[in-house]
Design a protein around this motif. Structure first.
Motif, PDB file in Angstrom:
ATOM      1  N   UNK A   1       0.842  -1.197   0.000  1.00 40.44           N
ATOM      2  CA  UNK A   1       0.000   0.000   0.000  1.00 40.44           C
ATOM      3  C   UNK A   1       0.878   1.247   0.000  1.00 40.44           C
ATOM      4  N   UNK A   2       0.555   2.195  -0.890  1.00 35.69           N
ATOM      5  CA  UNK A   2       1.310   3.444  -0.966  1.00 35.69           C
ATOM      6  C   UNK A   2       2.353   3.466  -2.056  1.00 35.69           C
ATOM      7  N   UNK A   3       2.622   2.311  -2.679  1.00 37.99           N
ATOM      8  CA  UNK A   3       3.584   2.280  -3.784  1.00 37.99           C
ATOM      9  C   UNK A   3       2.980   2.969  -5.013  1.00 37.99           C
TER      10      UNK A   3
ATOM     11  N   UNK B   1       9.975   9.444  -7.237  1.00 39.07           N
ATOM     12  CA  UNK B   1      10.295  10.060  -5.946  1.00 39.07           C
ATOM     13  C   UNK B   1       9.130  10.897  -5.440  1.00 39.07           C
ATOM     14  N   UNK B   2       8.895  10.808  -4.133  1.00 35.59           N
ATOM     15  CA  UNK B   2       7.912  11.652  -3.453  1.00 35.59           C
ATOM     16  C   UNK B   2       8.587  12.252  -2.231  1.00 35.59           C
TER      17      UNK B   2
ATOM     18  N   UNK C   1      11.154   5.288  -4.830  1.00 37.25           N
ATOM     19  CA  UNK C   1      10.702   3.928  -5.150  1.00 37.25           C
ATOM     20  C   UNK C   1      11.372   3.506  -6.460  1.00 37.25           C
ATOM     21  N   UNK C   2      11.930   2.310  -6.468  1.00 32.90           N
ATOM     22  CA  UNK C   2      12.716   1.843  -7.610  1.00 32.90           C
ATOM     23  C   UNK C   2      12.234   0.463  -8.050  1.00 32.90           C
ATOM     24  N   UNK C   3      12.138   0.285  -9.355  1.00 37.15           N
ATOM     25  CA  UNK C   3      11.890  -1.038  -9.942  1.00 37.15           C
ATOM     26  C   UNK C   3      13.084  -1.361 -10.836  1.00 37.15           C
ATOM     27  N   UNK C   4      13.679  -2.510 -10.634  1.00 34.49           N
ATOM     28  CA  UNK C   4      14.883  -2.880 -11.389  1.00 34.49           C
ATOM     29  C   UNK C   4      14.704  -4.282 -11.959  1.00 34.49           C
ATOM     30  N   UNK C   5      15.080  -4.433 -13.212  1.00 38.55           N
ATOM     31  CA  UNK C   5      14.980  -5.740 -13.861  1.00 38.55           C
ATOM     32  C   UNK C   5      16.331  -6.441 -13.771  1.00 38.55           C
ATOM     33  N   UNK C   6      16.425  -7.395 -12.849  1.00 39.34           N
ATOM     34  CA  UNK C   6      17.607  -8.266 -12.806  1.00 39.34           C
ATOM     35  C   UNK C   6      17.173  -9.566 -13.479  1.00 39.34           C
ATOM     36  N   UNK C   7      17.394 -10.698 -12.888  1.00 39.93           N
ATOM     37  CA  UNK C   7      16.831 -11.922 -13.457  1.00 39.93           C
ATOM     38  C   UNK C   7      15.312 -11.896 -13.322  1.00 39.93           C
TER      39      UNK C   7
ATOM     40  N   UNK D   1      11.913  -4.686  -6.368  1.00 39.50           N
ATOM     41  CA  UNK D   1      11.408  -3.370  -5.976  1.00 39.50           C
ATOM     42  C   UNK D   1      12.144  -2.900  -4.720  1.00 39.50           C
ATOM     43  N   UNK D   2      12.486  -1.606  -4.698  1.00 35.59           N
ATOM     44  CA  UNK D   2      13.194  -1.010  -3.560  1.00 35.59           C
ATOM     45  C   UNK D   2      12.458   0.226  -3.061  1.00 35.59           C
TER      46      UNK D   2
END
Length: 555
Positions: A336-338, A357-358, A363-369, A373-374
């Motif tokens: 919740x809140x993402x 950014x807020x 908030x970060x989304x990264x494509x590894x394998x 989400x961070x």
């Protein structure tokens, strides 16, 4: 004897991108916490439109224009809050965490519990324990954590080469078992009945638990980076708050929330999870409550807190930011809140990422394998790095990565390092009582924290003859601690074996017996010889022709 360890532990791998994550970034079986059913939403036009407006306002606050969060500079002193002279030893450091008062408590409560047991089931072998004997009992446990045996009874074995030559001279096995049987920390008769106001599930261990927790906090100023995570104390018996975590190496046991330093593995705070307070309702915001409890004593100092996706949420990170606690961690994509732009983004190329950014929250989304989400309030979103990933042909490829991924991998392993140090030489022995597993957990925390303090002490640096510094190891620390706890205590045996030699030399006479019997001395020599001659006093058959009579009475 166990091989000498090295405290230069290999860096723990936290390549969580290889974990079995779902497409939305969540992990299966992440925790044992149950989720209550969602209530049926009100589908009226008014409520529907208001919820949509709130969602739109929330998403509008997230922007793609990025800036570095403004964090308070960490300027606190770190390390042990006490200094001991070079003449003080391992026991003095240990006593800073587990003092004479705690040992006196064990002595008092053990004697009290034994006395209560004598009223219903008398034990003629029991006698009250004293301070020196209790210290020796603890010292033997430290010894058994180093010399790890399948069964503790092997330490008293008379079969060469399994038995210890020293332990039987310190304390008999029967006495050691009696102390283990009656060992107690608190008078549980004063605890209210279950499901009544004031009942304490941890009453058995409460005095030691509170004391050790306070000492861990006051004896060491924490480093800037702190990690919060869950640990497990292995236990498979019956217990109302026993947990099952299939993703953990220790799957069954007592869950412990911990805050530890990734710099050295020092355990600063911990909390035993005893289950839901209200059995009818699921505790909401459990992860948020745990993090706030464990960081309450370090607010407004500029610490950086690292946690995994069980704890992380935008609400928690924003709340802690106001208290000058800056957070970093993985997060579940459906939390919740993402922002919707992060939850719904579809990244195809390896190394591609998106950041929103807020205020100070990124908030970060990264494509590894897989998608990861961070959340963070302490990392510059404009900073870029690369990490190496192995390809199918064995070659390595540089992959773009947000700086938060590197920071998380670097500082998340504090609790795991503390558990690694604690379980390297565990003093816990198998028991039917669940609270004894907690007692030895607390004892091991004291030993490890004392070892870390002594290792960092400027007055206790180990140097070779050529002046080169040598790292202090936990093995050498425990060896010295075991000797110092045992000290000069030597428990006397209840019975001593009688000698076959008669002081007067007149009572042992050979006499002829009516029936024939096997020679005792020949039996010792692995021979068989039946004779009619018997020693009058010893009442054993002995040969005269083979000098067995003389050999038997000469030993």
């Amino acid at each position: 004897m166990a091989d000498e360890d090295s405290d230069n532990f290999s860096e723990l791998s936290y390549d969580f991108f290889d974990e079995d994550l779902n497409d939305d970034g969540t992990k299966d079986n992440e925790s044992d916490i149950s989720v209550s059913p969602l209530s049926t939403p009100d589908n009226s036009p008014e409520n529907s439109s208001s919820s949509e407006e709130e969602s739109d306002d929330e998403d509008l606050a997230w922007r793609s224009v990025l800036r570095k969060p403004v964090n308070k500079t960490f300027s606190e002193s770190v390390g042990a809050t006490f200094t001991l002279d070079a003449g003080q030893n391992e026991l003095d450091f240990f006593m800073r965490f587990f003092s004479e008062d705690m040992i006196k408590l064990l002595v008092t409560e053990t004697n009290k519990y034994a006395e209560q047991c004598q009223e219903t089931k008398p034990d003629r072998n029991w006698k009250d324990v004293e301070m020196e004997e209790m210290k020796a009992f603890l010292g033997i446990h430290v010894y058994l954590s180093i010399v790890q045996l399948p069964s503790y009874t092997l330490a008293w074995s008379q079969q060469w080469p399994f038995g210890s030559p020293s332990i039987p001279n310190i304390m008999t096995r029967s006495r050691f078992e009696l102390l283990s049987k009656y060992l107690h920390c608190n008078d549980v008769t004063q605890n209210p009945p279950r499901r009544t106001p004031g009942h304490d599930k941890l009453c058995h261990i409460r005095p030691v638990l509170d004391y050790v927790l306070n000492k861990c906090v006051e004896n060491y100023q924490p480093h800037c980076e702190q990690s919060v995570d869950e640990g497990m104390i292995a236990y498979k018996g019956r217990l109302s708050f026993k947990q099952y975590l299939p993703a953990k190496p220790t799957k069954f046991g007592i869950k412990v929330w911990e805050r530890a330093s990734p710099r050295n593995g020092y355990c600063h705070e911990f909390q035993i999870y005893t289950g839901k307070v209200d059995r009818e309702k699921t505790e909401e915001g459990l992860g948020e409550r745990v993090v706030k409890d464990l960081t309450r004593k370090i607010i407004n100092k500029g610490h950086h807190i690292y946690m995994d996706n069980f704890f992380s949420s935008p609400k928690l990170f924003s709340s802690l930011f106001k208290e000058d606690l800056y957070c970093c961690g993985t997060v579940r994509g459906n939390r919740k809140g993402m922002p919707e732009g992060i939850k719904s983004c579809k990244l195809k190329n390896h190394g591609e990422y998106k950041i929103m950014q807020k205020n100070e929250l990124c908030a970060t989304a990264w494509k590894d394998k897989k998608m990861v989400f961070y959340l963070s309030t302490n990392c510059d979103p404009n900073e870029k790095i690369t990490v190496q990933r192995k390809q199918k042909d064995g070659s390595k490829k540089d992959v773009p990565c947000p700086i938060i991924g590197q920071q998380y991998n670097k500082f998340m392993f504090g609790v795991d390092r503390a558990d690694q140090l604690r379980m390297q030489y565990s003093t816990c022995r198998k028991s039917k009582k669940w609270w004894k597993y907690l007692l030895w957990f607390l004892f091991d925390i004291c030993v490890v924290n004392a070892f870390i303090c002594m290792k960092e002490s400027v007055n206790h640096v180990i140097k070779t003859k050529k002046g080169r510094e040598v790292a202090r190891t936990q093995l050498s620390f425990r060896m010295q601690l075991s000797r110092q706890l045992i000290g000069t205590y030597r428990g006397s045996r209840k019975r001593k074996s009688k000698s076959n030699i008669d002081p007067s030399g007149l009572a042992h006479w050979p006499v002829k017996h009516q029936k024939r019997g096997r020679c005792k001395q020949c039996a010792i020599d692995k021979k068989r010889h039946d004779v009619f001659i018997q020693c009058k006093q010893c009442a054993v058959f002995l040969c005269i022709d083979n000098n067995c009579f003389e050999k038997w009475h000469s030993k």
